[in-house]
Design a protein around this motif. Structure first.
Motif, PDB file in Angstrom:
ATOM      1  N   GLN A  99      46.385  -4.424  31.111  1.00  0.00           N
ATOM      2  CA  GLN A  99      45.030  -4.197  30.591  1.00  0.00           C
ATOM      3  C   GLN A  99      44.074  -5.313  31.003  1.00  0.00           C
ATOM      4  O   GLN A  99      42.951  -5.394  30.513  1.00  0.00           O
ATOM      5  CB  GLN A  99      45.070  -4.085  29.065  1.00  0.00           C
ATOM      6  CG  GLN A  99      45.919  -2.905  28.604  1.00  0.00           C
ATOM      7  CD  GLN A  99      46.048  -2.884  27.090  1.00  0.00           C
ATOM      8  OE1 GLN A  99      45.079  -2.663  26.374  1.00  0.00           O
ATOM      9  NE2 GLN A  99      47.246  -3.132  26.598  1.00  0.00           N
ATOM     10  N   GLY A 100      44.557  -6.189  31.872  1.00  0.00           N
ATOM     11  CA  GLY A 100      43.681  -7.250  32.373  1.00  0.00           C
ATOM     12  C   GLY A 100      43.502  -8.419  31.415  1.00  0.00           C
ATOM     13  O   GLY A 100      42.665  -9.294  31.660  1.00  0.00           O
ATOM     14  N   TYR A 101      44.319  -8.488  30.363  1.00  0.00           N
ATOM     15  CA  TYR A 101      44.151  -9.592  29.407  1.00  0.00           C
ATOM     16  C   TYR A 101      44.529 -10.947  30.036  1.00  0.00           C
ATOM     17  O   TYR A 101      43.852 -11.948  29.809  1.00  0.00           O
ATOM     18  CB  TYR A 101      44.985  -9.361  28.153  1.00  0.00           C
ATOM     19  CG  TYR A 101      44.475  -8.254  27.260  1.00  0.00           C
ATOM     20  CD1 TYR A 101      43.140  -8.211  26.868  1.00  0.00           C
ATOM     21  CD2 TYR A 101      45.332  -7.260  26.793  1.00  0.00           C
ATOM     22  CE1 TYR A 101      42.672  -7.195  26.038  1.00  0.00           C
ATOM     23  CE2 TYR A 101      44.872  -6.248  25.960  1.00  0.00           C
ATOM     24  CZ  TYR A 101      43.541  -6.213  25.589  1.00  0.00           C
ATOM     25  OH  TYR A 101      43.088  -5.218  24.766  1.00  0.00           O
ATOM     26  N   TRP A 134      52.223 -13.264  40.952  1.00  0.00           N
ATOM     27  CA  TRP A 134      51.362 -13.669  42.080  1.00  0.00           C
ATOM     28  C   TRP A 134      50.204 -12.703  42.299  1.00  0.00           C
ATOM     29  O   TRP A 134      49.150 -13.097  42.798  1.00  0.00           O
ATOM     30  CB  TRP A 134      52.126 -14.041  43.347  1.00  0.00           C
ATOM     31  CG  TRP A 134      53.029 -13.052  44.012  1.00  0.00           C
ATOM     32  CD1 TRP A 134      54.385 -13.048  43.980  1.00  0.00           C
ATOM     33  CD2 TRP A 134      52.640 -11.958  44.860  1.00  0.00           C
ATOM     34  NE1 TRP A 134      54.867 -12.015  44.743  1.00  0.00           N
ATOM     35  CE2 TRP A 134      53.819 -11.325  45.312  1.00  0.00           C
ATOM     36  CE3 TRP A 134      51.419 -11.444  45.304  1.00  0.00           C
ATOM     37  CZ2 TRP A 134      53.813 -10.218  46.151  1.00  0.00           C
ATOM     38  CZ3 TRP A 134      51.415 -10.343  46.150  1.00  0.00           C
ATOM     39  CH2 TRP A 134      52.595  -9.749  46.551  1.00  0.00           C
ATOM     40  N   ARG A 135      50.383 -11.448  41.845  1.00  0.00           N
ATOM     41  CA  ARG A 135      49.219 -10.533  41.904  1.00  0.00           C
ATOM     42  C   ARG A 135      48.114 -11.017  40.957  1.00  0.00           C
ATOM     43  O   ARG A 135      46.928 -10.959  41.277  1.00  0.00           O
ATOM     44  CB  ARG A 135      49.644  -9.111  41.514  1.00  0.00           C
ATOM     45  CG  ARG A 135      50.252  -8.342  42.704  1.00  0.00           C
ATOM     46  CD  ARG A 135      50.896  -7.051  42.241  1.00  0.00           C
ATOM     47  NE  ARG A 135      49.988  -6.185  41.514  1.00  0.00           N
ATOM     48  CZ  ARG A 135      49.233  -5.246  42.065  1.00  0.00           C
ATOM     49  NH1 ARG A 135      49.299  -5.039  43.362  1.00  0.00           N
ATOM     50  NH2 ARG A 135      48.434  -4.505  41.329  1.00  0.00           N
ATOM     51  N   LEU A 136      48.528 -11.507  39.806  1.00  0.00           N
ATOM     52  CA  LEU A 136      47.561 -12.084  38.856  1.00  0.00           C
ATOM     53  C   LEU A 136      46.846 -13.286  39.504  1.00  0.00           C
ATOM     54  O   LEU A 136      45.615 -13.393  39.452  1.00  0.00           O
ATOM     55  CB  LEU A 136      48.297 -12.519  37.576  1.00  0.00           C
ATOM     56  CG  LEU A 136      47.572 -13.476  36.629  1.00  0.00           C
ATOM     57  CD1 LEU A 136      46.264 -12.882  36.112  1.00  0.00           C
ATOM     58  CD2 LEU A 136      48.466 -13.824  35.446  1.00  0.00           C
ATOM     59  N   GLU A 138      46.321 -13.857  42.571  1.00  0.00           N
ATOM     60  CA  GLU A 138      45.395 -13.399  43.616  1.00  0.00           C
ATOM     61  C   GLU A 138      44.155 -12.749  43.011  1.00  0.00           C
ATOM     62  O   GLU A 138      43.056 -12.895  43.545  1.00  0.00           O
ATOM     63  CB  GLU A 138      46.128 -12.512  44.623  1.00  0.00           C
ATOM     64  CG  GLU A 138      47.161 -13.372  45.357  1.00  0.00           C
ATOM     65  CD  GLU A 138      47.864 -12.734  46.544  1.00  0.00           C
ATOM     66  OE1 GLU A 138      47.644 -11.529  46.812  1.00  0.00           O
ATOM     67  OE2 GLU A 138      48.642 -13.452  47.206  1.00  0.00           O
ATOM     68  N   ARG A 139      44.313 -12.062  41.856  1.00  0.00           N
ATOM     69  CA  ARG A 139      43.119 -11.538  41.160  1.00  0.00           C
ATOM     70  C   ARG A 139      42.210 -12.680  40.726  1.00  0.00           C
ATOM     71  O   ARG A 139      41.000 -12.513  40.607  1.00  0.00           O
ATOM     72  CB  ARG A 139      43.519 -10.719  39.926  1.00  0.00           C
ATOM     73  CG  ARG A 139      43.856  -9.270  40.217  1.00  0.00           C
ATOM     74  CD  ARG A 139      43.884  -8.437  38.932  1.00  0.00           C
ATOM     75  NE  ARG A 139      44.889  -8.881  37.988  1.00  0.00           N
ATOM     76  CZ  ARG A 139      46.183  -8.550  38.041  1.00  0.00           C
ATOM     77  NH1 ARG A 139      46.622  -7.747  38.982  1.00  0.00           N
ATOM     78  NH2 ARG A 139      47.035  -9.009  37.148  1.00  0.00           N
ATOM     79  N   LEU A 140      42.817 -13.845  40.492  1.00  0.00           N
ATOM     80  CA  LEU A 140      42.027 -15.009  40.069  1.00  0.00           C
ATOM     81  C   LEU A 140      41.411 -15.738  41.264  1.00  0.00           C
ATOM     82  O   LEU A 140      40.841 -16.806  41.112  1.00  0.00           O
ATOM     83  CB  LEU A 140      42.928 -15.989  39.298  1.00  0.00           C
ATOM     84  CG  LEU A 140      43.481 -15.479  37.971  1.00  0.00           C
ATOM     85  CD1 LEU A 140      44.568 -16.417  37.446  1.00  0.00           C
ATOM     86  CD2 LEU A 140      42.360 -15.321  36.939  1.00  0.00           C
TER      87      LEU A 140
END
Ligand SMILES: CC(C)(COP(=O)(O)OP(=O)(O)OC[C@H]1O[C@@H](n2cnc3c(N)ncnc32)[C@H](O)[C@@H]1OP(=O)(O)O)[C@@H](O)C(=O)NCCC(=O)NCCS
Length: 177
Positions: A99-101, A134-136, A138-140
């Motif tokens: 949920q993007g938290y 690591w996907r998180l 990269e979103r950052l």
């Protein structure tokens, strides 16, 4: 007392009473697959929450609407301090994945680090097999800077041999935020 808000979340210092929410996810093996250590029982979570309430190394991430603690972030300045580098890490409750938290909380902490603590660089480490992690990163907008081969082990085999694992290092500079 740190208290940082984002759209849906409050990121704050731990309180001893957070142990119940902490136990909800630190008692699950899947959550700790890529972490050192094993699952924690209720007594251990009481002691972890109490210990973490004493400083700001670990921050509790709570839903604004309900005050439910849904995860935590580790945010700590590395030595030597004059290099102005912090490390970020995170563990969330699986009931709140997707949920993007984690993205929202970590993004807010990066902003806090760069704008209020004077950070120059923030790094993060993760196992290449931990794709969600690591996907998180990269979103950052964090950059993958390298891979360290067989750098650490958190587990051993039945006959005590280390199970070596590789580590990705990610980083972001103040001017890249
Ligand atoms: C790493 C971890 C925090 C990532 O959790 P996550 O739920 O994937 O991350 P987010 O909360 O940012 O949610 C992102 C997902 O929600 C989706 N999403 C929905 N609404 C969103 C929003 N408003 N903003 C951003 N993403 C949103 C994204 O598309 C993404 O889904 P996808 O993975 O299918 O592309 C989680 O897997 C975890 O706690 N793992 C166990 C502990 C661990 O391994 N920690 C890291 C050690 S290095």
């Amino acid at each position: 007392m740190i208290l940082i808000e984002s759209k849906r979340l409050v990121v704050r210092q731990f309180k001893p009473e957070d142990w119940r929410d902490l136990h909800e996810y630190l008692s699950q093996e899947s959550v700790l697959e890529y972490e050192p250590g094993t699952v924690s029982n209720e007594e251990e979570c009481k002691s972890i929450a109490k210990e973490r309430s004493k400083d700001n190394l670990f921050l509790a991430v709570c839903l604004k609407d309900t005050n439910k603690m849904i995860g935590h972030i580790y945010f700590s300045q590395k030595e030597p301090r004059e290099f102005l580098t912090w490390m970020i890490g995170y563990i969330f409750n699986p009931s709140y994945y997707g949920q993007g938290y984690a993205t929202e909380a970590c993004r807010r902490i990066l902003k806090y680090g760069f704008e209020e603590l004077g950070a120059h660089r923030v790094i993060a480490l993760c196992n290449p097999e931990n794709i969600a992690s690591w996907r998180l990163l990269e979103r950052l907008s964090m950059r993958r800077e390298g891979i360290f081969m067989k750098e650490v082990f958190f587990k051993t085999t039945g006959n005590g041999q280390p199970v070596w694992q590789d580590t990705y290092q990610y980083a972001i500079l103040k001017e890249e935020l």
